[in-house]
Design a protein around this motif. Structure first.
Motif, PDB file in Angstrom:
ATOM      1  N   UNK A  40      11.535 -21.993  -4.412  1.00 43.92           N
ATOM      2  CA  UNK A  40      11.303 -22.849  -5.581  1.00 43.92           C
ATOM      3  C   UNK A  40      12.552 -23.600  -6.022  1.00 43.92           C
ATOM      4  N   UNK A  41      13.692 -23.320  -5.408  1.00 43.34           N
ATOM      5  CA  UNK A  41      14.947 -23.975  -5.791  1.00 43.34           C
ATOM      6  C   UNK A  41      15.259 -25.070  -4.777  1.00 43.34           C
ATOM      7  N   UNK A  42      15.234 -26.307  -5.219  1.00 45.06           N
ATOM      8  CA  UNK A  42      15.459 -27.423  -4.298  1.00 45.06           C
ATOM      9  C   UNK A  42      16.949 -27.742  -4.218  1.00 45.06           C
ATOM     10  N   UNK A  43      17.517 -27.490  -3.048  1.00 44.75           N
ATOM     11  CA  UNK A  43      18.906 -27.815  -2.756  1.00 44.75           C
ATOM     12  C   UNK A  43      18.945 -28.948  -1.734  1.00 44.75           C
ATOM     13  N   UNK A  44      19.983 -29.754  -1.793  1.00 45.99           N
ATOM     14  CA  UNK A  44      20.246 -30.747  -0.756  1.00 45.99           C
ATOM     15  C   UNK A  44      21.651 -30.530  -0.216  1.00 45.99           C
ATOM     16  N   UNK A  45      21.873 -30.992   1.014  1.00 45.09           N
ATOM     17  CA  UNK A  45      23.199 -30.978   1.621  1.00 45.09           C
ATOM     18  C   UNK A  45      23.520 -32.395   2.052  1.00 45.09           C
ATOM     19  N   UNK A  93      30.763 -31.217   3.557  1.00 45.25           N
ATOM     20  CA  UNK A  93      29.341 -31.123   3.199  1.00 45.25           C
ATOM     21  C   UNK A  93      29.216 -30.568   1.786  1.00 45.25           C
ATOM     22  N   UNK A  94      28.387 -31.215   0.977  1.00 45.11           N
ATOM     23  CA  UNK A  94      28.179 -30.800  -0.410  1.00 45.11           C
ATOM     24  C   UNK A  94      26.747 -30.346  -0.613  1.00 45.11           C
ATOM     25  N   UNK A  95      26.604 -29.094  -1.012  1.00 50.01           N
ATOM     26  CA  UNK A  95      25.284 -28.559  -1.392  1.00 50.01           C
ATOM     27  C   UNK A  95      25.104 -28.791  -2.896  1.00 50.01           C
ATOM     28  N   UNK A  96      23.946 -29.333  -3.266  1.00 48.73           N
ATOM     29  CA  UNK A  96      23.697 -29.701  -4.659  1.00 48.73           C
ATOM     30  C   UNK A  96      22.358 -29.153  -5.120  1.00 48.73           C
ATOM     31  N   UNK A  97      22.342 -28.668  -6.360  1.00 47.43           N
ATOM     32  CA  UNK A  97      21.096 -28.185  -6.968  1.00 47.43           C
ATOM     33  C   UNK A  97      21.095 -28.565  -8.446  1.00 47.43           C
ATOM     34  N   UNK A  98      19.982 -29.102  -8.916  1.00 45.73           N
ATOM     35  CA  UNK A  98      19.804 -29.439 -10.329  1.00 45.73           C
ATOM     36  C   UNK A  98      18.871 -28.411 -10.962  1.00 45.73           C
ATOM     37  N   UNK A  99      19.243 -27.916 -12.135  1.00 45.30           N
ATOM     38  CA  UNK A  99      18.414 -26.897 -12.770  1.00 45.30           C
ATOM     39  C   UNK A  99      18.439 -27.050 -14.283  1.00 45.30           C
TER      40      UNK A  99
END
Length: 735
Positions: A40-45, A93-99
């Protein structure tokens, strides 16, 4: 039906991205936990310029698996694809998550509560940012990082939209001082990468464990660790302890609390074996430890035994903290087993020795074995390496199945090898449940992975011991893999720092300098090798009571490991039986490593090779390889990268073959090659083990239990990740 078959094939080709709760560490406990990882946690790289690629990412996981899942690369273990490293190595590389904060968490925070952001594990150097503010750097794969957020210095947006941005920036210029899995990027059973940081080979990177928020009220405290320490209360036993008739156990439960500001409350312990206890505690701001004590008399408990020696009785315990002002309960649970384990190095069947050893410290040179609940144990088993180079492929069920396979194969002991990782809790739980005893290295090896007495490594060691100490299966901690510990030399740090920290954290288990080792001069009780509180020191010379080797390497073909020339050997058939006496009263040896090379099956190997390369020599021109143990090969031969060849083993056991035999390709001949290779390993190890049993070796651990990919390695079980060609937990080789 065809559609279902195709879907099944796709599922095997690509690693699963499903959230595997079974891989989760025991979390920091607070009033409320909010998971920032999983389905359920959307991360991008996103990669840096000029590649500028953005893909969906999986947390927990790793970058290479994310790239494969996104279709940017193919299977990194196919052919020599793992050498095509630019996409994952040459960019930041940057992993990003908005919460968004849940309303309950935001309400607690606005009322003066505390909010912690926790990373259970990050592999390779990374800068951590929240809403553009630097939190710190991650520099050890084996440290749990926790940050207070929602403070003036680290603000967060309150409940509502997902306005908080979390970034994990993997920057290859951040030096991690070798604090990651040493076999990352290659070993003589793992694929060798072409990238390094300093002297250490690199490969995968990523947020390999869970990320979550911990919310605690203004008067509360979070529970960071629960560490049961269990001590047998009776005399040293040389006869089997009997349920209901022994002297019982003393239990100290260390509870580690963390509070943003000073508070007070009631700390309580409930168990399945003794009456509960509760006490009032004053909790200072920051980290603190509190000890709750109970007795476990024999009439209330049943003993935990290794497999084949008795049942694996386990008991639950729970600790709870309730603050005085706001009655929010914070609770954590663990499982424990009751057993007395002695690492024995003297003749404990001799009463004179028992009387003397009760007063002395250090190690004898009579031998080495484990006595559990009064019973001398023949350790038979293997060395456990990580199941994966690619953390995103890890499976909790594969770890369970692997332990079950070890038990079904007649093993009772597994050693966690020091060039890999501290394994998932599910693996230790399976050992607890099934009766495997664990000989546990700290994660130090050579090739850029030696220790330094830094705050980061101090935290790494303390966190690890606290995290794992409840497991009944773990019977001994040692400092490192194959690093003889000599005081006043570079390896003295293992005694002065590494094992000193371990002994400070866990006084209930035997400690050992390294694997293998000569033992201790001071710092442990001579009877059982438990720490005695004095400085740990080692002898410079002594009799070898623990051994590694010999090993039968593959040879006869140029490859990254082994000798390109044909090296034949004696089959030891019929075996050379020793006429000496056996038993713990006689001098003995603990053989913690020995082994023979073998390929895996056609089903396992063929899935990572093109059909035209189905053969021991791949049907390609041979590479030119030089450099010794880890050779560098020039050329494109895919079998040259599969670690060891097997030509010499086949020639020894099945008669000399011309080179044209090994150069042939195709399904039929490749199956023949591989089966002959695996049978050769089985025949060699059979005669080796039978010979050792006649020599009074009370420890017999083969190198190694499992494979980390389909290769010419040392494993008894094949690569156990359920991708194309593989079986969950790994197929048994003929061995």
């Amino acid at each position: 039906m065809l559609g279902q078959v195709l879907l099944a094939v796709v599922a095997l080709v690509y690693p699963s991205c499903a959230y595997d709760v079974g891989l989760r560490d025991k979390p920091i406990e607070g009033d409320e936990l909010v998971d920032l990882s999983g389905d359920s946690a959307h991360w991008t790289a996103t990669s840096s310029h000029p590649a500028s690629i953005t893909i969906s990412a999986t947390v927990p996981g790793d970058l290479i698996t994310d790239l494969q899942t996104a279709g940017v690369i193919g299977d990194p273990l196919y052919e020599n694809s793992f050498l095509n490293s630019s996409i994952w190595n040459d960019y930041t590389w940057t992993y990003t998550h908005h919460f968004a904060l849940p309303l309950s968490v935001a309400t607690t925070l606005s009322a003066g509560g505390r909010l912690q952001l926790v990373f259970d594990g990050i592999k390779m150097g990374a800068a951590l940012k929240l809403n553009g503010v630097i939190l710190g750097n991650a520099t050890s794969q084996f440290v749990r990082y926790s940050f207070d957020i929602g403070t003036p210095e680290r603000p967060v947006s309150q409940a509502g939209k997902a306005e908080n941005m979390l970034e994990v920036i993997f920057d290859p210029t951040i030096d991690v001082a070798g604090r990651f899995m040493a076999c990352t990027g290659g070993w003589d059973w793992a694929p060798y990468s072409n990238t390094k940081q300093g002297d250490a080979r690199t490969f995968s990177k990523g947020i390999w464990k869970h990320v979550y928020l911990v919310s605690t009220g203004s008067a509360g405290a979070s529970i960071t660790h629960v560490v049961p320490q269990i001590f047998y209360q009776g005399q040293y036993p040389i006869e089997p302890l009997v349920d209901g008739e022994h002297a019982g156990f003393h239990v100290d439960v260390k509870v580690f609390l963390s509070a943003a500001k000073a508070t007070s409350g009631e700390l309580s312990l409930a168990t399945g074996f003794a009456a509960g206890v509760a006490t009032k505690v004053v909790v200072p701001a920051g980290e603190s430890v509190h000890i709750l004590t109970v007795e476990a008399p024999a009439k209330h408990i049943k003993l935990w035994w290794p497999t084949g020696m008795g049942k694996q009785n386990l008991y639950g315990l729970s600790v709870m903290f309730v603050p005085d002002i706001v009655k929010n309960k914070v609770m954590a649970t663990r499982r424990v087993g009751f057993r007395y384990v002695a690492l024995v190095t003297g003749n404990d069947t001799n009463q004179d020795f028992l009387a003397r050893a009760g007063r002395e410290e250090g190690t004898e040179s009579h031998g080495m074995f484990f006595r559990i609940n009064g019973v001398a144990m023949w350790s038979r088993g293997a060395n456990m390496i990580p199941m994966e180079e690619l953390e995103g492929r890890m499976s909790s069920e594969a770890h369970r199945v692997l332990v079950r396979s070890a038990v079904d194969g007649g093993m009772n002991t597994l050693r966690v090898w020091g060039g890999g990782m501290f394994l998932p809790d599910v693996w230790y739980d399976a050992c607890d449940d099934l009766g495997i005893i664990v000989y546990h290295d700290m994660q130090y090896a050579q090739s850029g992975h030696s220790p330094a007495a830094t705050a980061t490594q101090d935290e790494e060691l303390r966190h690890t011991v606290r995290r794992l100490s409840s497991h009944a299966s773990i019977v001994v901690w040692d400092g490192c893999n194959e690093c003889q510990v000599i005081m006043d030399t570079g390896t003295g740090i293992y005694a002065k720092f590494v094992m000193t920290v371990v002994a400070e954290e866990d006084k209930s288990r035997a400690v050992w300098p390294s694997c293998p080792a000569l033992g201790w001069s001071t710092g442990v009780r001579k009877l059982d090798a438990l720490p005695n509180g004095r400085p740990l020191t080692t002898p410079t010379t002594g009799k070898a009571i623990e051994t590694h080797g010999p090993y039968q390497h593959g040879a006869g073909f140029p490859a990254v490991n082994g000798d390109a020339s044909m090296k034949l050997f004696d089959t030891n058939i019929p075996i050379k039986v020793s006429p000496g006496s056996t038993g713990p009263q006689f001098e003995n040896v603990y053989a913690s490593e020995f082994g023979a090379v073998a390929m895996s099956s056609f089903e396992s190997m063929s899935s990572t090779l093109a059909k035209e390369h189905w053969g021991l020599h791949a049907g390609q021109p041979s590479d030119t390889c030089s450099g010794g143990f880890e050779s560098k090969c020039t050329g494109n031969n895919v079998m040259a990268q599969r670690n060891y060849p097997c030509d010499n083993l086949i020639n020894v056991y099945f008669g000399m073959r011309p080179e044209t035999y090994f150069n042939r390709t195709g399904e039929s001949i490749f199956k023949q090659h591989l089966y002959q290779c695996m049978l050769s390993q089985a025949l060699l190890m059979k005669s080796d083990i039978e010979t050792r049993r006649s020599k009074n070796q009370l420890g017999c651990l083969v190198w190694q239990l499992n494979e980390i990919w389909p290769t010419g390695g040392w494993g008894s079980l094949e690569y156990g990740t359920p991708v194309l060609g593989q079986v969950l937990g790994g197929r048994w080789k003929p061995l």
